[in-house]
Design a protein around this motif. Structure first.
Motif, PDB file in Angstrom:
ATOM      1  N   GLU A 129     -26.875   0.534 -14.216  1.00 55.20           N
ATOM      2  CA  GLU A 129     -26.985   1.977 -14.353  1.00 55.20           C
ATOM      3  C   GLU A 129     -25.594   2.578 -14.392  1.00 55.20           C
ATOM      4  N   PRO A 130     -25.469   3.862 -14.759  1.00 56.02           N
ATOM      5  CA  PRO A 130     -24.141   4.486 -14.840  1.00 56.02           C
ATOM      6  C   PRO A 130     -23.365   4.427 -13.532  1.00 56.02           C
ATOM      7  N   ALA A 131     -24.058   4.440 -12.386  1.00 54.83           N
ATOM      8  CA  ALA A 131     -23.357   4.377 -11.097  1.00 54.83           C
ATOM      9  C   ALA A 131     -22.528   3.110 -10.978  1.00 54.83           C
ATOM     10  N   GLU A 149     -23.479  10.959 -10.945  1.00 61.52           N
ATOM     11  CA  GLU A 149     -24.045  10.702 -12.266  1.00 61.52           C
ATOM     12  C   GLU A 149     -25.350  11.484 -12.465  1.00 61.52           C
ATOM     13  N   PRO A 150     -25.519  12.121 -13.632  1.00 64.64           N
ATOM     14  CA  PRO A 150     -24.490  12.310 -14.656  1.00 64.64           C
ATOM     15  C   PRO A 150     -23.374  13.217 -14.149  1.00 64.64           C
ATOM     16  N   PRO A 151     -22.207  13.207 -14.766  1.00 66.21           N
ATOM     17  CA  PRO A 151     -21.088  14.008 -14.275  1.00 66.21           C
ATOM     18  C   PRO A 151     -21.463  15.483 -14.129  1.00 66.21           C
ATOM     19  N   PRO A 152     -21.131  16.098 -12.995  1.00 63.79           N
ATOM     20  CA  PRO A 152     -21.456  17.522 -12.788  1.00 63.79           C
ATOM     21  C   PRO A 152     -20.731  18.411 -13.796  1.00 63.79           C
ATOM     22  N   ARG A 153     -21.333  19.544 -14.095  1.00 62.98           N
ATOM     23  CA  ARG A 153     -20.677  20.528 -14.944  1.00 62.98           C
ATOM     24  C   ARG A 153     -19.562  21.216 -14.168  1.00 62.98           C
ATOM     25  N   SER A 154     -18.588  21.727 -14.884  1.00 60.35           N
ATOM     26  CA  SER A 154     -17.494  22.457 -14.254  1.00 60.35           C
ATOM     27  C   SER A 154     -18.037  23.657 -13.478  1.00 60.35           C
ATOM     28  N   ASP A 177     -21.708  14.504   1.319  1.00 59.91           N
ATOM     29  CA  ASP A 177     -21.028  14.089   0.094  1.00 59.91           C
ATOM     30  C   ASP A 177     -21.130  15.209  -0.933  1.00 59.91           C
ATOM     31  N   VAL A 178     -20.024  15.483  -1.602  1.00 59.03           N
ATOM     32  CA  VAL A 178     -19.985  16.547  -2.610  1.00 59.03           C
ATOM     33  C   VAL A 178     -19.408  15.977  -3.902  1.00 59.03           C
ATOM     34  N   ALA A 179     -20.194  16.023  -4.972  1.00 53.59           N
ATOM     35  CA  ALA A 179     -19.725  15.593  -6.296  1.00 53.59           C
ATOM     36  C   ALA A 179     -19.488  16.832  -7.149  1.00 53.59           C
ATOM     37  N   SER A 180     -18.366  16.869  -7.829  1.00 51.97           N
ATOM     38  CA  SER A 180     -18.016  18.045  -8.628  1.00 51.97           C
ATOM     39  C   SER A 180     -16.945  17.655  -9.637  1.00 51.97           C
ATOM     40  N   ARG A 181     -16.542  18.637 -10.426  1.00 53.38           N
ATOM     41  CA  ARG A 181     -15.434  18.455 -11.357  1.00 53.38           C
ATOM     42  C   ARG A 181     -14.147  18.940 -10.701  1.00 53.38           C
ATOM     43  N   ASP A 182     -13.076  18.218 -10.921  1.00 54.80           N
ATOM     44  CA  ASP A 182     -11.797  18.617 -10.348  1.00 54.80           C
ATOM     45  C   ASP A 182     -11.388  19.978 -10.893  1.00 54.80           C
ATOM     46  N   GLN A 183     -11.029  20.884  -9.994  1.00 56.15           N
ATOM     47  CA  GLN A 183     -10.602  22.208 -10.414  1.00 56.15           C
ATOM     48  C   GLN A 183      -9.829  22.872  -9.285  1.00 56.15           C
ATOM     49  N   GLN A 184      -9.301  24.024  -9.581  1.00 55.14           N
ATOM     50  CA  GLN A 184      -8.456  24.720  -8.630  1.00 55.14           C
ATOM     51  C   GLN A 184      -9.197  25.018  -7.335  1.00 55.14           C
ATOM     52  N   GLY A 185      -8.551  24.671  -6.206  1.00 51.40           N
ATOM     53  CA  GLY A 185      -9.072  25.041  -4.895  1.00 51.40           C
ATOM     54  C   GLY A 185     -10.286  24.275  -4.432  1.00 51.40           C
ATOM     55  N   LEU A 186     -10.597  23.126  -5.066  1.00 55.82           N
ATOM     56  CA  LEU A 186     -11.849  22.427  -4.762  1.00 55.82           C
ATOM     57  C   LEU A 186     -11.935  21.983  -3.296  1.00 55.82           C
ATOM     58  N   LEU A 187     -10.985  21.152  -2.857  1.00 56.81           N
ATOM     59  CA  LEU A 187     -11.053  20.640  -1.489  1.00 56.81           C
ATOM     60  C   LEU A 187     -10.940  21.766  -0.473  1.00 56.81           C
ATOM     61  N   ALA A 188     -10.075  22.731  -0.739  1.00 52.79           N
ATOM     62  CA  ALA A 188      -9.930  23.864   0.180  1.00 52.79           C
ATOM     63  C   ALA A 188     -11.231  24.650   0.288  1.00 52.79           C
ATOM     64  N   GLY A 247     -12.319  13.241 -14.532  1.00 51.52           N
ATOM     65  CA  GLY A 247     -12.290  14.514 -13.824  1.00 51.52           C
ATOM     66  C   GLY A 247     -13.356  14.689 -12.772  1.00 51.52           C
ATOM     67  N   VAL A 248     -14.207  13.692 -12.573  1.00 55.92           N
ATOM     68  CA  VAL A 248     -15.219  13.762 -11.527  1.00 55.92           C
ATOM     69  C   VAL A 248     -14.577  13.460 -10.179  1.00 55.92           C
ATOM     70  N   VAL A 249     -14.974  14.224  -9.178  1.00 57.54           N
ATOM     71  CA  VAL A 249     -14.444  14.067  -7.821  1.00 57.54           C
ATOM     72  C   VAL A 249     -15.613  13.926  -6.856  1.00 57.54           C
ATOM     73  N   VAL A 250     -15.488  12.999  -5.911  1.00 56.73           N
ATOM     74  CA  VAL A 250     -16.429  12.906  -4.800  1.00 56.73           C
ATOM     75  C   VAL A 250     -15.647  13.113  -3.509  1.00 56.73           C
ATOM     76  N   ASP A 251     -15.981  14.184  -2.798  1.00 60.23           N
ATOM     77  CA  ASP A 251     -15.413  14.457  -1.482  1.00 60.23           C
ATOM     78  C   ASP A 251     -16.476  14.111  -0.450  1.00 60.23           C
ATOM     79  N   SER A 252     -16.102  13.298   0.537  1.00 62.06           N
ATOM     80  CA  SER A 252     -17.063  12.829   1.522  1.00 62.06           C
ATOM     81  C   SER A 252     -16.572  13.162   2.925  1.00 62.06           C
ATOM     82  N   PHE A 253     -17.472  13.680   3.756  1.00 60.07           N
ATOM     83  CA  PHE A 253     -17.112  14.132   5.092  1.00 60.07           C
ATOM     84  C   PHE A 253     -18.110  13.605   6.119  1.00 60.07           C
ATOM     85  N   VAL A 254     -17.621  13.292   7.313  1.00 61.62           N
ATOM     86  CA  VAL A 254     -18.483  13.113   8.473  1.00 61.62           C
ATOM     87  C   VAL A 254     -18.301  14.358   9.336  1.00 61.62           C
ATOM     88  N   VAL A 255     -19.400  15.040   9.611  1.00 60.14           N
ATOM     89  CA  VAL A 255     -19.336  16.295  10.349  1.00 60.14           C
ATOM     90  C   VAL A 255     -20.247  16.235  11.560  1.00 60.14           C
TER      91      VAL A 255
END
Length: 288
Positions: free
Chosen positions: A70-72, A100-105, A124-135, A159-167
Motif C-alpha cells: 500500500e502507499p504507506a 496517505e493520501p497526502p493532505p491538502r495544503s 499524530d498530525v499529518a499535514s503539508r509543510d507550511q509557515q508556522g506549522l509546528l508552532a 512536503g508531507v509532514v507528520v508531527d507526533s506528540f505524547v501528551v
C-alpha cells in the motif's frame, strides 16, 4: 571518537543498558543530560550503520511488511533515518497511513491513540509543510490544556509532514476538534511568546546537514509552544525535535535549518534568541 565508542560498546542492547545506567547512577544537570542524550543518539546511529543489517534497516523493513502492499509502505521506504530510529514499527505504520493520501495544503489530519500510561495519549498530525506549522500545533495542544511530554517531526520530499506528540490529558483528546483548531491556526499569524529564562545553544558541527539547537528553560505550561513560535518568527525550519523535562527544567533539542535548507548563521541564531525573549522581528512571518 563516536566510531571508537561504538566499536567499544559493540551492540544496541549494550548501548541501551549503558544509557539507562548512566541516567540512574549519575546526578546530571540539564545541560549534561542533553549532552548524554546527544551522545547516545550518535552512538546509536553509528551502531545502526554497519554491514547493511542495522537497526534502521531492520525497523524500516519490519514496518513495510506490517504496512503491506500500500502507499504507506512506500512512504516508510522514503522516511528520514532519524525518524525511523525514533519510532517503533507499529508507530511508523500508523503515522504513514495517516499521511496517505497526502493532505491538502492548509488541512490537518489528526489521530489520537491510547498510551501504556494512564491519562497519556499519542497525538499524530499529518499535514503539508507550511509557515508556522509546528508552532500552531503546539499552541493548539497547549490551549487544550495538554502537557506535551515528547515530540517528533518527520518531513518528506513531497512536503508531507507528520508531527507526533505524547501528551498528558485527563480526557481523551478529540481528534476532530484538534484538526479544526489547527486548520484555523494555520490561517493566522504566529504570535510572539516570551519564554522565561530560556537559554538557546547552537552547534553547527554536531550534525551533517542541520544546526543542533538545545533550549533550556523553566518548566511551565506553554514552553514548547513558545519555543516553536520563536523558531517560526525567526524564519527557521524544524526538522526534528526531542523534548525532555529534568528537575523542573525543560531541555528541548531540535535540528534546524533556514528556509533554504542551510545551517543557521549567527544572524539567524540571534533572531531566535531575540524571539525567545519576546522581541519583535520586523518584516518576518512565521515559518515552520
Amino acid at each position: 571518537m563516536i566510531k571508537q565508542l561504538a566499536t567499544h560498546i559493540g551492540s544496541e542492547d549494550r548501548r541501551r543498558r549503558l544509557y539507562l545506567l548512566s541516567i540512574a547512577s549519575t546526578d546530571l544537570d540539564a545541560f549534561e543530560r542533553a549532552v548524554l542524550d546527544e551522545l547516545n543518539d550518535r552512538i546509536g546511529a553509528e551502531l545502526g550503520g554497519r554491514d547493511g543489517t542495522d537497526l534502521c534497516d531492520a525497523r524500516r523493513d519490519t514496518a513495510q511488511r506490517l504496512a503491506g502492499d500500500e502507499p504507506a509502505s512506500e512512504r516508510i521506504a522514503h522516511a528520514p533515518r532519524s525518524y525511523i530510529l525514533a519510532n517503533e514499527p507499529e508507530e511508523l505504520v500508523r503515522q504513514a497511513r495517516l499521511a496517505e493520501p497526502p493532505p491538502r495544503s492548509g488541512t490537518a489530519r489528526v489521530a489520537v491513540t491510547g498510551h501504556e500510561l494512564a491519562q497519556h495519549w499519542q497525538v499524530d498530525v499529518a499535514s503539508r509543510d507550511q509557515q508556522g506549522l509546528l508552532a500552531t500545533i503546539t499552541r493548539v495542544l497547549t490551549d487544550a490544556r495538554m502537557d506535551i511530554l515528547s515530540a517528533s517531526v518527520a518531513t518528506w520530499a513531497d512536503g508531507v509532514v507528520v508531527d507526533s506528540f505524547v501528551v498528558v490529558s485527563n480526557a481523551r483528546p478529540a481528534a476532530r476538534e484538534l484538526s479544526a483548531a489547527i486548520e484555523t491556526g494555520l490561517r493566522q499569524s504566529v504570535p510572539p511568546v516570551a519564554v522565561a529564562g530560556a537559554i538557546a545553544r547552537f552547534d553547527n558541527d554536531a550534525l551533517p546537514w542541520f544546526t543542533a539547537c538545545t533550549v533550556e528553560a523553566d518548566d511551565a505550561p506553554g514552553v514548547l509552544a513558545g519555543i516553536t513560535a520563536a523558531f517560526a518568527l525567526a524564519g527557521v525550519e524544524v526538522h526534528s525535535a526531542r523534548i525532555a523535562t529534568l528537575r523542573g527544567a525543560v531541555v528541548d533539542r531540535f535540528s534546524l535549518t533556514d528556509t533554504d535548507g542551510r545551517k543557521l548563521d549567527e544572524t539567524a541564531q540571534e533572531r531566535i534568541r531575540k524571539a525567545l525573549a519576546g522581541g519583535s522581528l520586523r518584516g518576518r512571518r512565521g515559518t515552520r
